[in-house]
Design an enzyme around this catalytic site. Structure first.
Site, PDB file in Angstrom:
ATOM      1  N   ASP A   1       0.874  -1.168   0.000  1.00  0.00           N
ATOM      2  CA  ASP A   1       0.000   0.000   0.000  1.00  0.00           C
ATOM      3  C   ASP A   1       0.915   1.222   0.000  1.00  0.00           C
ATOM      4  OD1 ASP A   1      -2.870   1.018   1.981  1.00  0.00           O
ATOM      5  OD2 ASP A   1      -1.633   2.143   0.592  1.00  0.00           O
ATOM      6  N   HIS A   2       0.914   1.923  -1.120  1.00  0.00           N
ATOM      7  CA  HIS A   2       1.900   2.995  -1.283  1.00  0.00           C
ATOM      8  C   HIS A   2       1.674   4.133  -0.301  1.00  0.00           C
ATOM      9  CE1 HIS A   2       5.103   5.100  -3.057  1.00  0.00           C
ATOM     10  NE2 HIS A   2       4.946   4.734  -4.316  1.00  0.00           N
ATOM     11  N   ARG A   3       0.484   4.188   0.262  1.00  0.00           N
ATOM     12  CA  ARG A   3       0.249   5.246   1.240  1.00  0.00           C
ATOM     13  C   ARG A   3       1.074   5.008   2.491  1.00  0.00           C
ATOM     14  NH1 ARG A   3      -6.155   4.432   1.249  1.00  0.00           N
ATOM     15  NH2 ARG A   3      -5.305   2.329   1.557  1.00  0.00           N
TER      16      ARG A   3
END
Lengths: 422, 349, 327
Positions: free
Chosen positions: A394-396
């Site tokens: 999850d790039h967040r």
């Protein structure tokens, strides 16, 4: 008459900024160009410079406050001048000027045209492929960079100056034209979970807010990217054979992967986390969820504290959980609360695949089959047992370098199984 | 008749056809083998035509039916180490040279077992081990190659000969003149065989060439020449023997104009008659079908009887059927073959 | 090391290879008695005799075919074209036979021939004698195309070309024949397919070949005075193109200008640009520019001729554009 210093839009996408630190105090003399304060934008921590000379009369907001663009921050005027709390007559909103002032490269045009700073209304941002790549490597948002090439194209020198001027979140300096170093230092927040606490919550910084918003827009609710690595499992296979020869319970490759994953997560707490919309929750403990196929779907029972368990314990527990999962006999607490997931399709002879993240977890590891492959090994062609691992991130929560470092540790663990035993 | 005796412009009659045909130096087996070779070419070409119409052979396919005596007669006079190049109407030459019907048919089918591994096709039958160096698709383009091979023979002081087959339309091409000029200039052991089948595709000889007697072209190069009846395999053989002797022993090149006739269209996509010739004309020429001519002679000489001919024919039909089944069942080239044989290193550049 | 001309380097290469291998011979117009239209074959007839140094009639198609035919049966001809303009007459033999025999014979037949002679323009030879055809031949799978820029490369590459099992189109430069340089004596081979960095630099890559190498080097000198450090990559072989050297250089400099003598449309530079954008798109800081001959038949008038050619000022202007330094 006093001049009002306002929160400037220091990047085209900036809507608010956090005043990190005041550099000038009331009563200090101020010259044009002096640094008044440090402001954290959605991209970076930047310097707010004085547009007018005089004496700093008053701070309108305290350090640590987040303020929308355009709001008054302070007043500069003649010494002793009294200012009202309200808006002043003369403001200096000029984001472009700040960037021009910071532009120091010799051969850059002396005064880039202001219009080039932002992409044309409705037009797309123009940047050279190299500029895009470097900006991506360094976490620079091109929206914040002034392009000096034809039609405002952002070129190498623009990202160089932008990188030098705008330290990225971790404080790295973009300095040279060379591609990003092959082994970048991982930038992770200080992740100490207080003794006795289950987790620590870290409020989102501006950069994380922007990253989360943009990436989510880009790809869907969970902006996922994928990292693949290959592990040499020859030694792990030998170790497994030895353990199983002891006759004290069978250990599967999956058990070894779970254990190694847990240990790697221990070393890389940035990947042992949940996305919580307004914050990221970094867990103190490592609970590995393992995907188990059941009749009409799948369920993810949890091996709690997998980092602290022996392979044999993991093996026994995994077997029991999988059995009861298929019989639908798991209690809710047995399949909730994982901090990271492992999904294995190796038994179906899948070489490699990408797994879907199980929210709110931030990562999942997709495990392929172990296959004999001819590879270069110690300078010679050899048949080795190879395993492909693909991590969905999850790039967040997890950035490329962060995930990559975790994966590298994991591969090392798998390739040196003794490290897991001790 | 040789050109040295015929330097003056004139009308070199197809003298061979009228002359007696002493066959004393040929044993009966050899004479029967020529009949078998011509039958093999005929049945092979008929089968190729059938396979073409079934879509098993692609591209261009030029049949040799009617001209069989030229390939069989000339090749019978050559040695196994001589070099041969031909045009794209070369199935018959390849078979007469000794290429197996299987290797030839598989090549027409584009199969890996073909003589050129499926990469050449009908126009590029090649077998270097037979000295059969193509199968060339550009009219006249291969004539200088033969000169080059003859040059190599002389350079290495060998006694081979280099032979080139082409149609009468090629003699209007610059390559023909350039090649023959150098061969005569340098005294090379080359034989240029013009198979004059009267039509370059649909253009009659007299509509394309300012002179009717192709052999006269040799006069420009002071080269030996003969005009030969191409429907009589023995006449062809004897003329070729003379040419080979000149080339092998004296390094004198020859232009042989062998008059023949194509019974089929230019290629499989052309009609047999078309607008350029009449059915009657074709039927008239079929009366001198080279297989018929030679069969009659052998029967008259008591070398073979009707039953023997039937038996030979059945034999070649079964050979051709076998080749057809073989080619049909054979494997296509591996996909990776696309990229091989471009360079000596194997790969592409 | 001896300093000799490009012409004599070629002569040395032919002489050495003919001494080494009796199957090597030279043929073409005026190569023997006349000693070569450009004197590349000077002295060879005396040493090797008329069977190995063969004067041909003016018959390009014919003697190219003779060369190919001889190569098909095992000789190693060096076919000299007085210029590549005349070789247009022979292109059927080069393209339809030499380049195709190996493939359409399923690997049975090799054509180890070298076709060589000067290409491109000299001075005021006008439209029919001033053409650069390397991209025509480089287009053809089955051919190799080699274009040395220096005497040493001329020798090393010609020796490699003569020994090569594939047909090699070897294009020299009339204006290069008198240029001098150090050339190793005796056995000296330059591999085909390997480009050469003629000048190292960091700011921009100038990709060139044959006569444009000197153009690029001159431009680089002048750019150095402006503080711009250009790297000059001499392709040396057009096909197979040395991707590795080109890509390594442009990956370093991030900007490139391709300089060639020929016309721009579908030229060598177009292929180089294709490789760069395809393989290292993300390394580019600007579009790759090309400096080529003007897209017109060559005029006779010397001022017009000069204006049509790739020269250092045009290269410098292109460099400034790719570096975003134009005013």
């Amino acid at each position: 008459m006093a001049t009002t210093v306002v929160m400037e839009a220091l990047s085209p996408t900036m809507e608010e900024g956090r005043l990190v630190e005041w550099k000038k105090q009331p009563g200090d003399a101020v010259a044009v160009g002096d640094i008044l304060a440090e402001v954290e934008t959605d991209k970076a921590v930047m310097e707010l410079v004085a547009r007018a000379a005089g004496t700093l009369l008053k701070h309108a907001v305290a350090a640590g406050t987040t303020v929308p663009v355009g709001q008054a921050l302070a007043y500069v005027g003649a010494a002793g001048e009294v200012v009202e709390g309200g808006p002043a007559a003369q403001t200096t909103p000029a984001a472009q000027g700040a960037q021009a002032a910071a532009n120091g490269r010799e051969k850059a045009p002396p005064t880039p045209v202001a219009a080039a700073a932002a992409p044309p209304a409705g037009g797309r941002l123009k940047a050279s492929p190299l500029a895009r790549k470097i900006a991506a490597d360094r976490g620079l948002d091109l929206q914040a960079v002034t392009g000096t090439g034809p039609e405002g194209r952002i070129v190498l020198r623009d990202v160089e100056t932008a990188g030098a001027r705008q330290p990225t979140a971790g404080g790295r300096q973009a300095t040279t034209t060379a591609p990003a170093p092959s082994r970048p230092q991982v930038v992770t927040p200080a992740l100490t979970v207080a003794p006795g606490a289950a987790f620590t919550d870290v409020p989102l910084t501006q950069i994380r807010k922007t990253i989360s918003k943009r990436l989510a827009q880009s790809i869907g609710p969970i902006p996922t990217f994928y990292l693949t690595a290959e592990a040499d499992m020859t030694r792990a296979a030998e170790a497994r054979e030895g353990l199983n020869a002891l006759g004290e319970g069978k250990v599967s490759f999956n058990d070894i992967v779970i254990k190694a994953t847990a240990l790697a997560l221990r070393q890389h707490p940035a990947c042992n986390a949940w996305w919580q919309e307004d914050r990221i929750r970094y867990w103190a403990d490592v609970h590995v969820a393992m995907a188990v196929a059941v009749e009409d779907g799948l369920i993810t029972p949890i091996i709690r504290h997998a980092d602290r368990k022996t392979l044999r314990e993991i093996g026994a527990e995994a077997k029991d959980l999988a059995l009861r999962a298929r019989e639908r006999k798991l209690m809710p607490e047995e399949y909730t609360g994982g901090t990271f997931s492992v999904s294995n399709l190796g038994m179906f002879d899948i070489d490699e695949f990408t797994a879907i993240i199980n929210p709110p977890e931030a990562g999942i590891l997709a495990v392929g089959r172990i296959a004999d492959q001819a590879v270069a090994h110690e300078g010679q062609l050899a048949i080795r047992k190879r395993l492909r691992l693909t991590m969905s991130c999850d790039h967040r929560v997890i950035d490329g370098a962060t995930g990559a470092q975790f994966l590298r540790t994991l591969v090392r663990m798998l390739e040196n199984p003794l490290g897991m035993v001790w | 008749m040789t050109a040295k005796a015929d330097r003056k412009r004139g009308s070199p009659a197809a003298a061979g056809a009228a002359a007696p045909n002493p066959t004393s130096d040929l044993n009966a087996d050899t004479q029967r083998s020529w009949l078998r070779q011509m039958l093999l070419i005929r049945r092979f070409e008929e089968k190729a035509g059938e396979a073409y119409s079934l879509g098993k052979i692609g591209g261009f396919c030029h049949l040799y039916i009617g001209q069989e005596a030229v390939a069989v007669g000339t090749l019978a006079a050559m040695r196994g180490d001589d070099y041969i190049t031909a045009s794209y109407r070369e199935h018959g030459h390849a078979l007469a040279r000794g290429m197996s019907a299987r290797a030839a048919m598989a090549e027409l089918f584009g199969k890996a077992a073909g003589c050129s591994h499926g990469k050449g096709g009908s126009m590029h039958l090649i077998d270097a081990s037979l000295g059969f160096l193509g199968g060339h698709g550009i009219v006249g383009g291969h004539i200088p190659l033969t000169t080059g091979m003859a040059f190599a023979i002389k350079y290495r002081e060998e006694d081979r000969v280099a032979v080139c087959y082409f149609g009468e339309a090629a003699v209007n091409n610059g390559a023909f003149h350039e090649a023959l000029n150098m061969a005569a200039l340098w005294k090379l052991p080359a034989i240029y065989i013009c198979e004059n089948n009267r039509y370059g595709m649909g253009t009659a000889l007299e509509r394309a060439s300012a002179i009717y007697d192709i052999s006269e072209r040799a006069l420009s190069y002071d080269m030996d020449r003969e005009v030969v009846d191409g429907q009589d395999v023995l006449v062809v053989y004897q003329a070729m023997q003379r040419a080979v002797k000149r080339a092998r022993e004296n390094k004198h090149p020859t232009l042989l104009e062998i008059r023949t006739y194509r019974f089929m269209g230019h290629s499989m996509s052309d009609p047999i008659h078309g607008h350029y010739r009449t059915r009657e004309e074709v039927e008239e020429h079929r009366k001198r079908d080279p297989i018929l001519v030679w069969s009659e002679k052998l029967k008259a000489d008591g070398i073979i009887d009707e039953r023997g001919i039937k038996s030979l024919d059945a034999d070649v039909i079964s050979e051709v059927e076998d080749a057809y089944r073989f080619a049909d069942a054979a494997a296509d080239p591996e996909p990776g073959e696309l990229w091989t044989d471009v360079y000596a290193s194997g790969g592409t550049a | 090391m001896a300093v000799i001309t490009y012409r004599d380097a070629l002569n040395q290469a032919i002489r050495e290879e003919m001494r080494l291998d009796p199957s090597v011979f030279l043929m073409g117009e005026e190569v023997g008695v006349y000693q070569g239209a450009y004197k590349v074959s000077r002295g060879l007839l005396d040493e090797f005799g008329p069977m190995r140094v063969v004067d041909t009639p003016i018959t390009e198609l014919g003697f190219a075919g003779v060369g190919v035919g001889a190569a098909m049966v095992g000789l190693r001809p060096i076919v000299e074209f007085m210029t590549w303009n005349f070789a247009l007459l022979a292109i059927d033999q080069v393209v339809n036979t030499a380049a195709k025999m190996r493939y359409m014979s399923g690997g049975q037949i090799s054509v180890p021939a070298v076709f060589r002679g000067p290409g491109g323009s000299a001075l005021q030879l006008a439209a029919q004698h001033s053409q650069a055809f390397e991209s025509w031949y480089a287009h053809i799978p089955g051919l190799k195309v080699v274009m040395p820029a220096t005497p040493a490369d001329a020798k090393g590459l010609l020796k490699s070309a003569i020994r090569d099992e594939d047909p090699v189109v070897f294009i020299e430069g009339e204006m290069l024949y008198n240029t001098k340089g150090e050339v190793p004596e005796g056995e000296y081979l330059t591999p085909i397919g390997v480009a050469d960095v003629k000048r190292a630099g960091t700011d921009v890559t100038l990709i060139c070949h044959s006569k444009t190498v000197s153009v690029a080097l001159k431009a680089a000198e002048q750019l150095a005075a402006d503080g711009i450090d250009a790297e000059v990559v001499d392709l040396r072989t057009i096909r197979p193109l040395d991707h590795e050297t080109v890509l390594a250089s442009v990956s370093k400099t991030h900007r490139a200008v391709v300089v060639e003598e020929g016309w721009s449309f579908a030229g060598v530079g177009a292929q180089v640009v294709d490789v760069i954008q395809r393989e290292i798109f993300d390394e580019l800081d600007s579009p790759v520019l090309r400096v080529t001959g003007a897209d017109v038949p060559m005029p006779y008038n010397k001022h017009l001729e000069k204006a049509s050619k790739a020269d250092p000022p045009k290269v410098i202007a292109a460099v400034k554009r790719v570096m975003y330094l134009e005013s």
